[in-house]
Design a protein around this motif. Structure first.
Motif, PDB file in Angstrom:
ATOM      1  N   LEU A  36      -5.703   1.344 -13.166  1.00  0.00           N
ATOM      2  CA  LEU A  36      -4.811   0.735 -12.184  1.00  0.00           C
ATOM      3  C   LEU A  36      -3.380   0.572 -12.717  1.00  0.00           C
ATOM      4  CD1 LEU A  36      -7.274  -1.926 -10.760  1.00  0.00           C
ATOM      5  CD2 LEU A  36      -6.206  -0.081  -9.448  1.00  0.00           C
ATOM      6  N   GLY A  37      -3.122   1.148 -13.890  1.00  0.00           N
ATOM      7  CA  GLY A  37      -1.817   0.982 -14.534  1.00  0.00           C
ATOM      8  C   GLY A  37      -0.655   1.467 -13.689  1.00  0.00           C
ATOM      9  N   LYS A  38      -0.831   2.625 -13.106  1.00  0.00           N
ATOM     10  CA  LYS A  38       0.239   3.217 -12.297  1.00  0.00           C
ATOM     11  C   LYS A  38       0.525   2.339 -11.066  1.00  0.00           C
ATOM     12  CE  LYS A  38       2.627   6.889 -10.655  1.00  0.00           C
ATOM     13  NZ  LYS A  38       3.755   7.482 -11.325  1.00  0.00           N
ATOM     14  N   ALA A  39      -0.543   1.924 -10.390  1.00  0.00           N
ATOM     15  CA  ALA A  39      -0.388   1.087  -9.184  1.00  0.00           C
ATOM     16  C   ALA A  39       0.317  -0.222  -9.539  1.00  0.00           C
ATOM     17  CB  ALA A  39      -1.753   0.809  -8.560  1.00  0.00           C
ATOM     18  N   ALA A  40      -0.090  -0.825 -10.656  1.00  0.00           N
ATOM     19  CA  ALA A  40       0.519  -2.101 -11.069  1.00  0.00           C
ATOM     20  C   ALA A  40       2.003  -1.904 -11.373  1.00  0.00           C
ATOM     21  CB  ALA A  40      -0.217  -2.655 -12.285  1.00  0.00           C
ATOM     22  N   MET A  41       2.312  -0.772 -11.996  1.00  0.00           N
ATOM     23  CA  MET A  41       3.717  -0.502 -12.339  1.00  0.00           C
ATOM     24  C   MET A  41       4.550  -0.331 -11.069  1.00  0.00           C
ATOM     25  SD  MET A  41       5.251   2.466 -14.774  1.00  0.00           S
ATOM     26  CE  MET A  41       5.310   3.656 -13.441  1.00  0.00           C
ATOM     27  N   ILE A  42       4.020   0.391 -10.108  1.00  0.00           N
ATOM     28  CA  ILE A  42       4.752   0.581  -8.842  1.00  0.00           C
ATOM     29  C   ILE A  42       5.044  -0.780  -8.198  1.00  0.00           C
ATOM     30  CG2 ILE A  42       4.559   1.472  -6.464  1.00  0.00           C
ATOM     31  CD1 ILE A  42       2.928   3.834  -7.626  1.00  0.00           C
ATOM     32  N   LEU A  43       4.051  -1.663  -8.212  1.00  0.00           N
ATOM     33  CA  LEU A  43       4.248  -2.996  -7.620  1.00  0.00           C
ATOM     34  C   LEU A  43       5.327  -3.782  -8.374  1.00  0.00           C
ATOM     35  CD1 LEU A  43       0.532  -3.879  -6.837  1.00  0.00           C
ATOM     36  CD2 LEU A  43       2.356  -3.603  -5.146  1.00  0.00           C
ATOM     37  N   ARG A  44       5.265  -3.738  -9.699  1.00  0.00           N
ATOM     38  CA  ARG A  44       6.281  -4.457 -10.490  1.00  0.00           C
ATOM     39  C   ARG A  44       7.676  -3.941 -10.185  1.00  0.00           C
ATOM     40  NH1 ARG A  44       2.461  -4.368 -14.674  1.00  0.00           N
ATOM     41  NH2 ARG A  44       3.334  -2.449 -15.520  1.00  0.00           N
ATOM     42  N   GLU A  45       7.763  -2.644  -9.949  1.00  0.00           N
ATOM     43  CA  GLU A  45       9.079  -2.038  -9.695  1.00  0.00           C
ATOM     44  C   GLU A  45       9.515  -2.145  -8.236  1.00  0.00           C
ATOM     45  OE1 GLU A  45       8.682   1.865 -11.329  1.00  0.00           O
ATOM     46  OE2 GLU A  45       8.942   1.148 -13.401  1.00  0.00           O
ATOM     47  N   GLY A  46       8.757  -2.885  -7.457  1.00  0.00           N
ATOM     48  CA  GLY A  46       9.194  -3.139  -6.076  1.00  0.00           C
ATOM     49  C   GLY A  46       8.718  -2.113  -5.060  1.00  0.00           C
ATOM     50  N   GLY A  47       7.698  -1.312  -5.442  1.00  0.00           N
ATOM     51  CA  GLY A  47       7.186  -0.294  -4.516  1.00  0.00           C
ATOM     52  C   GLY A  47       6.007  -0.807  -3.694  1.00  0.00           C
TER      53      GLY A  47
ATOM     54  N   LEU B 193      -5.724  -5.608  -9.841  1.00  0.00           N
ATOM     55  CA  LEU B 193      -4.364  -5.143  -9.532  1.00  0.00           C
ATOM     56  C   LEU B 193      -3.371  -6.311  -9.503  1.00  0.00           C
ATOM     57  CD1 LEU B 193      -2.693  -2.656  -8.815  1.00  0.00           C
ATOM     58  CD2 LEU B 193      -3.337  -2.998  -6.413  1.00  0.00           C
ATOM     59  N   ILE B 194      -3.788  -7.419  -8.911  1.00  0.00           N
ATOM     60  CA  ILE B 194      -2.908  -8.605  -8.859  1.00  0.00           C
ATOM     61  C   ILE B 194      -2.618  -9.068 -10.289  1.00  0.00           C
ATOM     62  CG2 ILE B 194      -2.691 -11.011  -8.114  1.00  0.00           C
ATOM     63  CD1 ILE B 194      -4.738 -10.255  -5.814  1.00  0.00           C
ATOM     64  N   GLU B 195      -3.672  -9.167 -11.102  1.00  0.00           N
ATOM     65  CA  GLU B 195      -3.487  -9.640 -12.481  1.00  0.00           C
ATOM     66  C   GLU B 195      -2.587  -8.705 -13.271  1.00  0.00           C
ATOM     67  OE1 GLU B 195      -7.809 -11.856 -12.842  1.00  0.00           O
ATOM     68  OE2 GLU B 195      -7.411 -10.093 -14.095  1.00  0.00           O
ATOM     69  N   MET B 196      -2.844  -7.402 -13.161  1.00  0.00           N
ATOM     70  CA  MET B 196      -2.088  -6.449 -13.967  1.00  0.00           C
ATOM     71  C   MET B 196      -0.631  -6.354 -13.541  1.00  0.00           C
ATOM     72  SD  MET B 196      -4.867  -3.465 -14.440  1.00  0.00           S
ATOM     73  CE  MET B 196      -3.773  -2.385 -15.360  1.00  0.00           C
ATOM     74  N   SER B 197      -0.366  -6.552 -12.253  1.00  0.00           N
ATOM     75  CA  SER B 197       1.022  -6.463 -11.791  1.00  0.00           C
ATOM     76  C   SER B 197       1.778  -7.734 -12.165  1.00  0.00           C
ATOM     77  CB  SER B 197       1.062  -6.284 -10.273  1.00  0.00           C
ATOM     78  OG  SER B 197       0.571  -7.444  -9.623  1.00  0.00           O
ATOM     79  N   GLY B 198       1.030  -8.803 -12.458  1.00  0.00           N
ATOM     80  CA  GLY B 198       1.675 -10.076 -12.782  1.00  0.00           C
ATOM     81  C   GLY B 198       2.386 -10.658 -11.582  1.00  0.00           C
ATOM     82  N   ALA B 199       2.078 -10.158 -10.402  1.00  0.00           N
ATOM     83  CA  ALA B 199       2.790 -10.579  -9.186  1.00  0.00           C
ATOM     84  C   ALA B 199       1.842 -11.318  -8.244  1.00  0.00           C
ATOM     85  CB  ALA B 199       3.362  -9.351  -8.485  1.00  0.00           C
ATOM     86  N   TYR B 200       2.439 -11.981  -7.255  1.00  0.00           N
ATOM     87  CA  TYR B 200       1.670 -12.446  -6.105  1.00  0.00           C
ATOM     88  C   TYR B 200       1.899 -11.373  -5.062  1.00  0.00           C
ATOM     89  CZ  TYR B 200       2.197 -16.735  -8.742  1.00  0.00           C
ATOM     90  OH  TYR B 200       2.207 -17.663  -9.750  1.00  0.00           O
TER      91      TYR B 200
ATOM     92  N   ILE C 265       4.587   5.335   1.998  1.00  0.00           N
ATOM     93  CA  ILE C 265       4.373   4.353   0.925  1.00  0.00           C
ATOM     94  C   ILE C 265       4.133   5.108  -0.390  1.00  0.00           C
ATOM     95  CG2 ILE C 265       3.445   2.660   2.548  1.00  0.00           C
ATOM     96  CD1 ILE C 265       0.642   3.295   1.611  1.00  0.00           C
ATOM     97  N   ASP C 266       4.238   4.383  -1.517  1.00  0.00           N
ATOM     98  CA  ASP C 266       4.166   5.068  -2.810  1.00  0.00           C
ATOM     99  C   ASP C 266       2.750   5.491  -3.172  1.00  0.00           C
ATOM    100  OD1 ASP C 266       6.998   4.662  -3.849  1.00  0.00           O
ATOM    101  OD2 ASP C 266       6.425   2.633  -3.242  1.00  0.00           O
ATOM    102  N   MET C 267       1.775   4.655  -2.833  1.00  0.00           N
ATOM    103  CA  MET C 267       0.430   4.955  -3.342  1.00  0.00           C
ATOM    104  C   MET C 267      -0.668   4.305  -2.496  1.00  0.00           C
ATOM    105  SD  MET C 267      -0.683   4.307  -7.249  1.00  0.00           S
ATOM    106  CE  MET C 267      -2.181   4.976  -7.902  1.00  0.00           C
ATOM    107  N   VAL C 268      -1.816   4.982  -2.455  1.00  0.00           N
ATOM    108  CA  VAL C 268      -3.015   4.390  -1.850  1.00  0.00           C
ATOM    109  C   VAL C 268      -4.116   4.403  -2.913  1.00  0.00           C
ATOM    110  CG1 VAL C 268      -4.800   4.607  -0.066  1.00  0.00           C
ATOM    111  CG2 VAL C 268      -2.433   5.236   0.473  1.00  0.00           C
TER     112      VAL C 268
END
Ligand code: AMP
Ligand code: MG
Length: 352
Positions: free
Chosen positions: A18-29, A133-140, A168-171
């Protein structure tokens, strides 16, 4: 934009997948992901610009707020203020799970996420992929259902791709969801906790934990006062609308089947394509039209699970009219009828 589609086995996956998905979320995607209710379209809920992208991709009205998805009850202290004891009691009982709580928002939560409201909706999903995914992104993660506004909510990754491919960036494809309809929403900012949207967690289940619970009057079928506005802004829109004209038939089952048979024969004679929303118990009794079962009447969880898929199937089949059986409006049936009635624009025929 090219939408990345990634398959993940929800029973057996490594968090790194889930690394890629988490990164996209952190970067605002934007990343669509499975939950136990329906697929969600996620963005970092504390980044206002990211949340705005959700509205653009879905074509969602900007006054319709998003639900923040969290992975730990601790997060409540961060995103909400004046959290009542009842919130912790409900969290203890139903989280992770299909219950969303509306609380007073903290300053951290941007109005772009809450549709301009002073309150915030929060939920902890019961799904390994969503939680990781929530945990890895560090986001809400702010996530409404991952469909185009006005279409039935997606219960598979294919439904998501049908609506949002290229937007959208990813599914993340984690297979079919479990429950199939959206979470119950309960407002804890009113004197009496109030259900704003019925769902899998029913009124009686909630009352066992917090005592008296009310139902927002604006969402009741018998509400004829069109000036009464639902407290969940999303509930006022004609959501879940199939392309075919949908009518629900209520009354004694034998009469309902007979009436649907009569009408579908007429419609077909006029060259129209007819879709019938049936149940395992009745499917063999229909003589015309394309018959699809949503599930077993005697087991309503199967109906919740099957409903949106059947509505989408009928869109794909380009039927002109859809006739549906109705369900008892109690317990889970209340949520099922709420979605079905909205899809039908409250078009109900009572069969004598
Ligand atoms: P969806 O996730 O697509 O099912 O949409 C979220 C639902 O939650 C919509 O019906 C919103 O109106 C509702 N919602 C989100 N935040 C709030 C809030 N602060 N107050 C009331 N309803 C909310
Ligand atoms: Mg939705």
């Amino acid at each position: 934009m090219e939408t990345i589609l990634q398959h993940i086995d929800k029973h057996q996956f490594e968090r790194e997948e889930l690394g890629k998905a988490a990164m996209i979320l952190r970067e605002g995607g934007l990343v669509a992901f499975p939950t136990e209710t329906v697929y969600g379209l996620g963005a970092d809920g504390l980044q206002e610009e990211a949340a705005k992208k959700i509205y653009a991709a879905k074509g969602r009205p900007s006054d319709n707020p998003l639900i923040l998805h969290i992975a730990s009850t601790e997060a409540l202290k961060d995103i909400a203020v004046e959290v009542p004891e009842s919130a912790y009691q409900l969290a203890e009982k139903f989280w992770p799970g299909p219950l969303t709580m509306v609380l007073k928002k903290s300053e951290k939560v941007p109005y772009g996420t809450t549709g301009g409201l002073e309150t915030v909706a929060v939920r902890m999903p019961d799904h390994e992929i969503a939680l990781a995914l929530i945990e890895m992104s560090g986001a809400y993660i702010a996530a409404p259902s991952a469909n185009t506004s006005g279409r039935p909510s997606p219960t598979t990754a294919k439904h998501v791709m049908d609506d949002l491919d290229g937007k959208i960036d990813m599914v993340v494809d984690g297979g079919q969801v479990g429950i199939g309809i959206e979470s119950t929403i309960i407002d804890l900012t009113s004197d009496v906790p109030t259900i704003l949207r019925p769902g899998y967690v029913t009124k009686s289940m909630l009352e066992e934990v917090v005592g008296e619970v009310a139902l927002d009057a604006a969402i009741l079928k018998e509400n004829k006062d069109k000036n009464l506005k639902p407290k969940a802004p999303g509930m006022k829109y004609r959501h879940y609308a199939p392309k075919g004209d949908l009518t629900i038939f209520e009354g004694e089952m034998g009469h309902v089947v007979a009436r649907i048979n009569e009408l579908s024969k007429e419609q077909e004679a006029q060259g129209r394509r007819v879709g019938i929303i049936a149940t395992e118990e009745t499917k063999h009794q229909y003589e015309h039209g394309i018959v699809k079962t949503v599930g077993k009447r005697s087991q309503e969880t199967t109906v919740a699970h099957g409903l949106y898929g059947v509505l989408r199937d009928f869109d794909d089949l380009a039927v002109d009219v859809i006739y549906a059986e109705s369900f008892e409006e109690h317990e889970l049936g209340q949520a099922i009828m709420n979605r079905l009635l909205k899809a039908a624009g409250y078009h109900v025929e009572h069969v004598e």
